[in-house]
Design an enzyme around this catalytic site. Structure first.
Site, PDB file in Angstrom:
ATOM      1  N   SER A 141     -17.018  25.823 -41.208  1.00  0.00           N
ATOM      2  CA  SER A 141     -17.314  24.871 -40.136  1.00  0.00           C
ATOM      3  C   SER A 141     -16.024  24.112 -39.848  1.00  0.00           C
ATOM      4  O   SER A 141     -15.120  24.070 -40.697  1.00  0.00           O
ATOM      5  CB  SER A 141     -18.371  23.870 -40.628  1.00  0.00           C
ATOM      6  OG  SER A 141     -18.344  22.681 -39.874  1.00  0.00           O
ATOM      7  N   TYR A 160     -22.406  18.417 -46.991  1.00  0.00           N
ATOM      8  CA  TYR A 160     -22.114  19.531 -46.079  1.00  0.00           C
ATOM      9  C   TYR A 160     -20.601  19.750 -45.976  1.00  0.00           C
ATOM     10  O   TYR A 160     -20.102  20.876 -46.118  1.00  0.00           O
ATOM     11  CB  TYR A 160     -22.706  19.200 -44.705  1.00  0.00           C
ATOM     12  CG  TYR A 160     -22.541  20.299 -43.679  1.00  0.00           C
ATOM     13  CD1 TYR A 160     -23.413  21.373 -43.646  1.00  0.00           C
ATOM     14  CD2 TYR A 160     -21.513  20.247 -42.735  1.00  0.00           C
ATOM     15  CE1 TYR A 160     -23.266  22.380 -42.698  1.00  0.00           C
ATOM     16  CE2 TYR A 160     -21.357  21.246 -41.793  1.00  0.00           C
ATOM     17  CZ  TYR A 160     -22.242  22.307 -41.774  1.00  0.00           C
ATOM     18  OH  TYR A 160     -22.092  23.301 -40.839  1.00  0.00           O
TER      19      TYR A 160
HETATM   20  C1  BGC Z   1     -22.544  21.513 -37.714  1.00  0.00           C
HETATM   21  C2  BGC Z   1     -23.065  20.951 -36.418  1.00  0.00           C
HETATM   22  C3  BGC Z   1     -22.043  20.005 -35.795  1.00  0.00           C
HETATM   23  C4  BGC Z   1     -20.681  20.666 -35.722  1.00  0.00           C
HETATM   24  C5  BGC Z   1     -19.612  19.733 -35.169  1.00  0.00           C
HETATM   25  C6  BGC Z   1     -21.184  22.095 -37.501  1.00  0.00           C
HETATM   26  O1  BGC Z   1     -20.702  22.593 -38.703  1.00  0.00           O
HETATM   27  O2  BGC Z   1     -23.455  22.505 -38.168  1.00  0.00           O
HETATM   28  O3  BGC Z   1     -24.279  20.276 -36.641  1.00  0.00           O
HETATM   29  O4  BGC Z   1     -22.458  19.658 -34.498  1.00  0.00           O
HETATM   30  O5  BGC Z   1     -20.301  21.113 -36.989  1.00  0.00           O
HETATM   31  O6  BGC Z   1     -19.650  18.473 -35.785  1.00  0.00           O
END
Ligand code: BGC
Length: 273
Positions: free
Chosen positions: A157, A170
Site C-alpha cells: 500500500s 495496517y
Molecule cells: C487503503 C485505503 C486508503 C488508501 C490511501 C490503502 O492502502 O486500503 O483504505 O484509502 O490506502 O490512504
C-alpha cells in the site's frame, strides 16, 4: 472512466500467461477480484481464494471462463498455516502447477492507536503480513521443489511509505510487506523466482466504499491525489499481469506504486512549498 469499456485497453496482452496457474488470495472482492478477472482474460488458470463470503464466486468464475481462462475457488484463512498449505495443494491438484502467487487478502480498521487492542493489532498483522509470508513461503517451496521460475506478487500500500494515524497496525503490516518482499527477492533471485509488490493508493473497492460515499471524506482523499481521481481496480490488475509476465523478467524486489501520484508529496504542487 470505465476501463472495462476502454477499447484502447487490451485485456489479453501477455501470451505467456496463458495456461499459467495463478493463486489469488482474497480473490472474491475488490482488487483481488479485478486481478482474478484480468488473469482470466489472459487465459490463465485462476484459483480464487476467499475467506468467508462466496457470494460473487460463481459470477467471477463464469466471467473468467467466458474470457477463455479456467477458474476454481477455495475457502481459507491466509493467517492459518494449514489453510494456506491447503490452498496451494488445491491449485496444484486442480491445475497441475503453481506459477504465480498473488498475496492479496488484507483487512483494515480505524482505531486511534492509544485505544488499539492487542486483538485488533494481531488480527491485522496476521492477515496482512503473516498471511503474505505464509503464501510466499508455501509458493516458493513448491516452486523450488518443481524448478519453477515463478512470480510472487505481494499487495502492499502507499502506507508502506506514508504514515497513517489511526491505522498503525495496517501501516506496520504494509511496511513489513515491503521489507519481506525485498528480502525474499534477494534470497530467491538465484533460483529465478521473482518477488515484487504493488502499492496501491486510494482505489474504488468495497473496503473504501463507506469512505468514498461521504462527499466530504471523498474530497479529502481527492486532495491527496495529484492525478485527481480515485483509482480503478483494473488499474491495479494491469500492474499485476505485467509483473507476472515475462515482460517483467528482470524485475524483482520492486514496489510498484500505483497511486495517481499520492506518494509524490501532493502538498508541494505548484504554488505551494
Ligand atoms: C487503503 C485505503 C486508503 C488508501 C490511501 C490503502 O492502502 O486500503 O483504505 O484509502 O490506502 O490512504
Amino acid at each position: 472512466m470505465d476501463l472495462q469499456k476502454d477499447k484502447e485497453r487490451r485485456m489479453d496482452m501477455y501470451k505467456d500467461l496463458e495456461g499459467k496457474t495463478v493463486v489469488i488470495t482474497g480473490g472474491n472482492s475488490g482488487l483481488g477480484r479485478a486481478m482474478a478477472e484480468r488473469f482470466g482474460a489472459e487465459k490463465s488458470n485462476v484459483v480464487i481464494n476467499y475467506h468467508s463470503n462466496d457470494d460473487n464466486i460463481d459470477e467471477i468464475i463464469e466471467k473468467i471462463e467466458n474470457a477463455g481462462g479456467k477458474a476454481s475457488s477455495i475457502q481459507g484463512d491466509v493467517g492459518s498455516e494449514e489453510d494456506v498449505k491447503r490452498i496451494i495443494e488445491h491449485a496444484v491438484h486442480t491445475f497441475g502447477s503453481l506459477d504465480v502467487m498473488v498475496n492479496n487478502a488484507g483487512i483494515e480498521n480505524e482505531v486511534p492507536s492509544e485505544q488499539l487492542s492487542l486483538d485488533d493489532w494481531n488480527k491485522v498483522i496476521n492477515t496482512n503480513l503473516t498471511g503474505q509470508f505464509l503464501g510466499s513461503r508455501e509458493a516458493i517451496n513448491y516452486m523450488l521443489e518443481n524448478d519453477i521460475k515463478g512470480s510472487i506478487i505481494n499487495m502492499s500500500s502507499v502506507h508502506q511509505r506514508i504514515p497513517w494515524p489511526h491505522f498503525v497496525h495496517y501501516a506496520a503490516s504494509k511496511g513489513g510487506v515491503k521489507l519481506m518482499t525485498e528480502t525474499l527477492a534477494l534470497e530467491f533471485a538465484p533460483k529465478g523466482i521473482r518477488v515484487n509488490c504493488i502499492a496501491p493508493g486510494a482505489i474504488d473497492t468495497p473496503i473504501n466504499a463507506e469512505k468514498f460515499s461521504d462527499p466530504e471524506l471523498e474530497k479529502g482523499v481527492l486532495e491527496l491525489i495529484p492525478m485527481g481521481y480515485i483509482g480503478k481496480p483494473e488499474e491495479i490488475a494491469a500492474c499485476a499481469v505485467w509483473l507476472a509476465s515475462k515482460e517483467a523478467s528482470y524485475v524483482t524486489g520492486l514496489t510498484l506504486f500505483a497511486d495517481g501520484g499520492m506518494t509524490q508529496y501532493p502538498g508541494f504542487q505548484a504554488g505551494k512549498g
